[in-house]
Design an enzyme around this catalytic site. Sequence first.
Site: not given
Ligand code: PNS
Length: 187
Positions: A19, A43, A92, A130
Amino acid sequence: MSKNIAIYPGSFDPPTNGHLDLIERGSKIFDELVVAILRNPDKDPLFSVSERVAMLEALTGDYSNVRVDTFDGLTVEYATKVGASSVLRGIRALSDYEYELQMALMNRKLRPELETVFMMPAEKYSYLSSRLVREVAQLGGSVKGLVPELVEQNLRGKLDPAYKLAEFKSSHEEKSETRKSRQRKKA
Ligand code: PNS
C-alpha cells in the site's frame, strides 16, 4: 488550473508495504491523493477504523499532498464529494485483474467521468496482501519487511497473548470497578 485529485480507496486492514509503495507512486503523479478507508460495519476487522486512520496518518506524514480519510457508501459518491477525478488501485498479479476490472467498469457505469488508474507495486510486494499478513501474524509467523515497523508493532500488540491477557484483565477490572461503584451508589 484545477487540481488533479485522486482517491486511493481500500480496507487497509492492516496497511502493508505494498500500500505504501502505491501511495508513494500515486503522490508523484497526482496533485492530491486521499487514502480513503472504507468503514464497513459488515466486516469483522482486525484493526478498528480509527486504528487504521492513526497508522496511515503516521505512515504518510512525510507526503505533503497525501491525506487520510474514511468513507462509507459508494466509492464514486465519495470521489465526487472530495472533488477527485481518479480512483487509484494497485494491480499485483493477473489474479487481481478480473476483480479490479469489474470494479473499475462498475464505477465507470455509475460515474463515467471518474477514471480508474491502475499502478503496479514493486515486484517484491507482488504477492503481498493484508489478508495474508493478518493470517501469517495470527499464526505466529514473521511479517518483517512486509509491513512498516509501526504496523508490525501494532500487530504484535493485538496478537501477543500476554498483551491480550493484560488488556482483558484491565477491562475486567474496569467493569468490576463500575459495578462496585453502582452498588455503592445504590446502598
Ligand atoms: O482493499 P479492498 O478491500 O480491496 O477495497 C475494496 C474497495 C473498498 C475499493 C471496494 O470494496 C469499494 O469500492 N467499496 C465501496 C462500495 C462500492 O462503491 N461498491 C461498488 C464498487 S464496484
